[in-house]
Design a protein around this motif. Structure first.
Motif, PDB file in Angstrom:
ATOM      1  N   VAL A  20       0.658  -1.302  -0.196  1.00  8.69           N
ATOM      2  CA  VAL A  20       0.177   0.278  -0.067  1.00  8.69           C
ATOM      3  C   VAL A  20       0.945   1.442   0.327  1.00  8.69           C
ATOM      4  O   VAL A  20       0.873   1.570   0.916  1.00  8.69           O
ATOM      5  CB  VAL A  20      -1.118   0.163   1.202  1.00  8.69           C
ATOM      6  CG1 VAL A  20      -1.752   1.161   1.111  1.00  8.69           C
ATOM      7  CG2 VAL A  20      -2.169  -1.245   1.068  1.00  8.69           C
ATOM      8  N   SER A  43      -1.006  -1.019  -4.910  1.00 12.41           N
ATOM      9  CA  SER A  43      -1.638   0.446  -4.333  1.00 12.41           C
ATOM     10  C   SER A  43      -0.934   2.167  -4.632  1.00 12.41           C
ATOM     11  O   SER A  43       0.458   1.517  -3.124  1.00 12.41           O
ATOM     12  CB  SER A  43      -2.655  -0.372  -3.494  1.00 12.41           C
ATOM     13  OG  SER A  43      -2.245   0.465  -2.307  1.00 12.41           O
ATOM     14  N   LEU A  50       1.900   5.133  -8.525  1.00 12.91           N
ATOM     15  CA  LEU A  50       1.455   4.000  -9.414  1.00 12.91           C
ATOM     16  C   LEU A  50       2.166   3.560 -11.156  1.00 12.91           C
ATOM     17  O   LEU A  50       2.681   2.110 -10.533  1.00 12.91           O
ATOM     18  CB  LEU A  50      -0.510   3.591  -9.300  1.00 12.91           C
ATOM     19  CG  LEU A  50      -0.813   2.224  -9.112  1.00 12.91           C
ATOM     20  CD1 LEU A  50       0.056   1.572  -8.284  1.00 12.91           C
ATOM     21  CD2 LEU A  50      -1.947   1.970  -9.558  1.00 12.91           C
ATOM     22  N   VAL A  69      -3.722  -1.551  -8.632  1.00 14.45           N
ATOM     23  CA  VAL A  69      -4.823  -0.733  -7.880  1.00 14.45           C
ATOM     24  C   VAL A  69      -4.982   0.793  -7.697  1.00 14.45           C
ATOM     25  O   VAL A  69      -3.884   0.976  -7.122  1.00 14.45           O
ATOM     26  CB  VAL A  69      -5.680  -1.933  -6.335  1.00 14.45           C
ATOM     27  CG1 VAL A  69      -7.063  -0.701  -6.073  1.00 14.45           C
ATOM     28  CG2 VAL A  69      -6.034  -2.770  -7.230  1.00 14.45           C
ATOM     29  N   CYS A  70      -5.628   2.080  -8.112  1.00 11.89           N
ATOM     30  CA  CYS A  70      -5.443   2.941  -7.575  1.00 11.89           C
ATOM     31  C   CYS A  70      -6.254   3.426  -6.793  1.00 11.89           C
ATOM     32  O   CYS A  70      -7.866   3.507  -6.835  1.00 11.89           O
ATOM     33  CB  CYS A  70      -5.690   4.251  -8.845  1.00 11.89           C
ATOM     34  SG  CYS A  70      -5.116   5.525  -7.916  1.00 11.89           S
ATOM     35  N   CYS A  71      -6.645   3.684  -5.212  1.00 10.64           N
ATOM     36  CA  CYS A  71      -7.477   3.878  -4.213  1.00 10.64           C
ATOM     37  C   CYS A  71      -6.595   5.023  -2.673  1.00 10.64           C
ATOM     38  O   CYS A  71      -5.619   4.610  -2.747  1.00 10.64           O
ATOM     39  CB  CYS A  71      -7.619   2.193  -3.504  1.00 10.64           C
ATOM     40  SG  CYS A  71      -6.521   1.377  -2.721  1.00 10.64           S
ATOM     41  N   LYS A  76      -9.620  -0.320  -1.488  1.00  9.60           N
ATOM     42  CA  LYS A  76      -9.484  -1.530  -2.615  1.00  9.60           C
ATOM     43  C   LYS A  76      -8.925  -2.716  -2.359  1.00  9.60           C
ATOM     44  O   LYS A  76      -8.473  -3.621  -2.921  1.00  9.60           O
ATOM     45  CB  LYS A  76      -9.441  -1.487  -3.105  1.00  9.60           C
ATOM     46  CG  LYS A  76     -10.667   0.141  -4.448  1.00  9.60           C
ATOM     47  CD  LYS A  76     -10.527   0.536  -5.964  1.00  9.60           C
ATOM     48  CE  LYS A  76     -11.652   1.968  -5.869  1.00  9.60           C
ATOM     49  NZ  LYS A  76     -10.926   2.493  -7.353  1.00  9.60           N
ATOM     50  N   ILE A  77      -7.788  -2.980  -1.008  1.00  8.94           N
ATOM     51  CA  ILE A  77      -7.374  -4.297  -0.250  1.00  8.94           C
ATOM     52  C   ILE A  77      -8.193  -4.783  -0.008  1.00  8.94           C
ATOM     53  O   ILE A  77      -8.799  -4.894   1.428  1.00  8.94           O
ATOM     54  CB  ILE A  77      -6.558  -3.647   0.376  1.00  8.94           C
ATOM     55  CG1 ILE A  77      -5.686  -2.615  -0.604  1.00  8.94           C
ATOM     56  CG2 ILE A  77      -4.883  -5.033   0.096  1.00  8.94           C
ATOM     57  CD1 ILE A  77      -5.161  -2.637  -1.842  1.00  8.94           C
TER      58      ILE A  77
END
Length: 214
Positions: A20, A43, A50, A69-71, A76-77
């Protein structure tokens, strides 16, 4: 890069891994190259940041081993991810991420500052801390705080300040540096109240180093 290599040495073999705030993606590359995970999620809150990790890990993304994942934080993990790494952020920032989501099943955190706030949050919320000591990189210190969602850890005041392993060479070196800093601050002008508090902190640190306090 030395910090990344020393940090990665504390990562465990697992089924699924998430990095993360992954930055360049070096930790995920380490996990995959060494066969330490079957799949990974990288992410970042910034799509532009990213992209750096996506370029490094493009081969693994293409074959489906890595999902970018862009969050924001853990948004969103998957909560069932075997091991989650959050490194290079402040301890307070990591706490804010956890507050809005969850404490990972298994975690490795590397806060850049405010380690105490992170320790307190984890302990107060029933997490077990299995490792808590600084990485020594030249003349700098970076704490690694590792543990599990379920378990129980009890910390003394000394441990909240300087980590679980007060007797390790790394922790003692860090306390020695902090002690010199505080002694230097005492030579400056300050309020009587501030001076009194700082003197207490100096004496307390000296007592920890001498083994009088644990």
């Amino acid at each position: 890069m030395d910090r990344i290599e020393k940090l990665c040495a504390h990562l465990d073999k697992c089924e699924s891994f998430a990095d993360v705030g992954c930055d360049h993606g070096y930790c995920t590359l380490y996990m995959l190259k060494n066969g330490l995970c079957e799949s990974a999620v990288i992410s970042d809150i910034s799509a532009k940041c990213l992209q750096k990790a996506e370029r490094l890990l493009s081969e693994y993304i293409t074959c489906g081993k890595v999902v970018p994942v862009c969050c924001d934080g853990l948004e969103k993990i998957d909560e069932n991810t075997s091991q989650i790494l959050i490194a290079g952020m402040g301890g307070e920032e990591i706490v804010n991420i956890l507050k809005t989501a969850y404490i990972p099943r298994s975690f490795v955190f590397q806060p850049m500052k405010n380690e105490r706030k992170l320790r307190e949050y984890l302990i107060q919320n029933g997490a077990e801390i299995t490792l808590d000591k600084p990485l020594v990189i030249g003349d700098k210190f970076y704490y690694v705080i590792k543990g599990n969602r379920q378990g129980k850890s009890e910390y003394s005041e000394a441990q909240f300040l300087y980590g679980k392993d007060l007797k390790s060479a790394e922790t003692k070196a860090y306390m020695g540096v902090e002690l010199k800093k505080m002694q230097g601050y005492l030579a400056r002008k300050m309020s009587a109240e501030h001076r009194s508090e700082l003197e207490k902190r100096v004496r307390f640190t000296e007592d920890i180093l001498s083994g009088k306090v644990e």
